[in-house]
Write a protein that holds these residues in place. Structure first.
Motif, PDB file in Angstrom:
ATOM      1  N   ASP A   1       4.116   5.441   2.587  1.00 30.03           N
ATOM      2  CA  ASP A   1       5.418   4.897   2.192  1.00 30.03           C
ATOM      3  C   ASP A   1       6.394   6.005   1.806  1.00 30.03           C
ATOM      4  O   ASP A   1       7.593   5.915   2.082  1.00 30.03           O
ATOM      5  N   PHE A   2       5.902   7.084   1.198  1.00 28.89           N
ATOM      6  CA  PHE A   2       6.771   8.204   0.849  1.00 28.89           C
ATOM      7  C   PHE A   2       7.229   8.919   2.118  1.00 28.89           C
ATOM      8  O   PHE A   2       8.393   9.290   2.250  1.00 28.89           O
ATOM      9  N   VAL A   3       6.304   9.125   3.055  1.00 28.91           N
ATOM     10  CA  VAL A   3       6.613   9.809   4.319  1.00 28.91           C
ATOM     11  C   VAL A   3       7.627   9.006   5.121  1.00 28.91           C
ATOM     12  O   VAL A   3       8.603   9.549   5.645  1.00 28.91           O
ATOM     13  N   GLU A   4       7.415   7.695   5.194  1.00 28.10           N
ATOM     14  CA  GLU A   4       8.340   6.834   5.937  1.00 28.10           C
ATOM     15  C   GLU A   4       9.737   6.858   5.303  1.00 28.10           C
ATOM     16  O   GLU A   4      10.744   6.974   6.005  1.00 28.10           O
ATOM     17  N   ALA A   5       9.810   6.754   3.991  1.00 24.54           N
ATOM     18  CA  ALA A   5      11.104   6.758   3.300  1.00 24.54           C
ATOM     19  C   ALA A   5      11.830   8.083   3.495  1.00 24.54           C
ATOM     20  O   ALA A   5      13.061   8.117   3.561  1.00 24.54           O
ATOM     21  N   ALA A   6      11.067   9.174   3.617  1.00 30.84           N
ATOM     22  CA  ALA A   6      11.668  10.495   3.816  1.00 30.84           C
ATOM     23  C   ALA A   6      12.180  10.667   5.239  1.00 30.84           C
ATOM     24  O   ALA A   6      12.918  11.607   5.529  1.00 30.84           O
TER      25      ALA A   6
ATOM     26  N   HIS B   1      15.285  13.458  -2.722  1.00 30.18           N
ATOM     27  CA  HIS B   1      14.160  13.044  -3.568  1.00 30.18           C
ATOM     28  C   HIS B   1      13.068  12.355  -2.746  1.00 30.18           C
ATOM     29  O   HIS B   1      11.882  12.495  -3.055  1.00 30.18           O
ATOM     30  N   PHE B   2      13.447  11.624  -1.696  1.00 33.18           N
ATOM     31  CA  PHE B   2      12.432  11.055  -0.804  1.00 33.18           C
ATOM     32  C   PHE B   2      11.610  12.178  -0.171  1.00 33.18           C
ATOM     33  O   PHE B   2      10.384  12.102  -0.086  1.00 33.18           O
ATOM     34  N   LYS B   3      12.279  13.242   0.258  1.00 36.17           N
ATOM     35  CA  LYS B   3      11.576  14.368   0.887  1.00 36.17           C
ATOM     36  C   LYS B   3      10.670  15.080  -0.100  1.00 36.17           C
ATOM     37  O   LYS B   3       9.546  15.459   0.234  1.00 36.17           O
ATOM     38  N   LEU B   4      11.142  15.250  -1.325  1.00 34.66           N
ATOM     39  CA  LEU B   4      10.294  15.860  -2.350  1.00 34.66           C
ATOM     40  C   LEU B   4       9.063  15.002  -2.626  1.00 34.66           C
ATOM     41  O   LEU B   4       7.950  15.527  -2.752  1.00 34.66           O
ATOM     42  N   ALA B   5       9.255  13.706  -2.712  1.00 32.87           N
ATOM     43  CA  ALA B   5       8.123  12.809  -2.967  1.00 32.87           C
ATOM     44  C   ALA B   5       7.089  12.932  -1.848  1.00 32.87           C
ATOM     45  O   ALA B   5       5.886  13.037  -2.117  1.00 32.87           O
ATOM     46  N   ALA B   6       7.547  12.937  -0.602  1.00 30.12           N
ATOM     47  CA  ALA B   6       6.625  13.033   0.535  1.00 30.12           C
ATOM     48  C   ALA B   6       5.928  14.387   0.577  1.00 30.12           C
ATOM     49  O   ALA B   6       4.742  14.471   0.920  1.00 30.12           O
ATOM     50  N   ALA B   7       6.640  15.439   0.218  1.00 27.53           N
ATOM     51  CA  ALA B   7       6.036  16.773   0.209  1.00 27.53           C
ATOM     52  C   ALA B   7       4.979  16.893  -0.892  1.00 27.53           C
ATOM     53  O   ALA B   7       3.948  17.538  -0.706  1.00 27.53           O
TER      54      ALA B   7
END
Length: 144
Positions: free
Chosen positions: A122-127, A110-116
């Motif tokens: 913050d989304f990219v870092e979490a992913a 889900h972190f990767k989906l959010a960043a995509a």
């Protein structure tokens, strides 16, 4: 006694749209003031009247998260994502919920989906991405 704009329905009070909006905005303020329990109480009323209100569901999910009611938060975030699969924030928040529940593999997806969906830092870092730049439009190069 009923107020103007209210009517009775099977023993409960049906509130006006204005009352629901006031309750929603008050719930936002309570959440900002770190009173998630109070926010949930107000949002329960709004959602009872408007079960498809996505904003209220997302806000209630955040309140559940702050209360550490992780299962309830997960259910609400998933409800939102069933209706808005491209909601980057809901993916990110669901990932944080899963991470807090020690379900790291599920969270990572889900972190990767959010960043995509939204390459916010913050989304990219979490992913776990160093950086994320979407491909140029019209290009067929997928980085292989």
């Amino acid at each position: 006694m009923l107020c103007r704009g209210e009517s009775r329905r099977k023993g409960s009070v049906v509130t006006s749209p204005e009352t629901n909006l006031i309750q929603f905005r008050a719930a936002e303020q309570l959440l900002a003031a770190r009173d998630p329990r109070g926010a949930v109480d107000l949002l329960d009323n709004v959602i009872e009247e408007h079960p498809e209100h996505r904003g209220a569901r997302l806000l209630r999910a955040r309140a559940y998260f702050l209360q550490a009611r992780l299962h309830s938060a997960e259910q609400e975030f998933e409800w939102v994502l069933e209706r808005e699969p491209d909601n980057a924030y809901a993916h990110f928040a669901l990932a944080r919920t899963l991470q807090r529940a020690a379900r790291d593999d599920e969270a990572r997806a889900h972190f990767k989906l959010a960043a995509a969906l939204n390459p916010r830092p913050d989304f990219v870092e979490a992913a776990g991405f160093d950086s994320f730049e979407p491909p140029q439009s019209g290009t067929t190069d997928l980085g292989n």
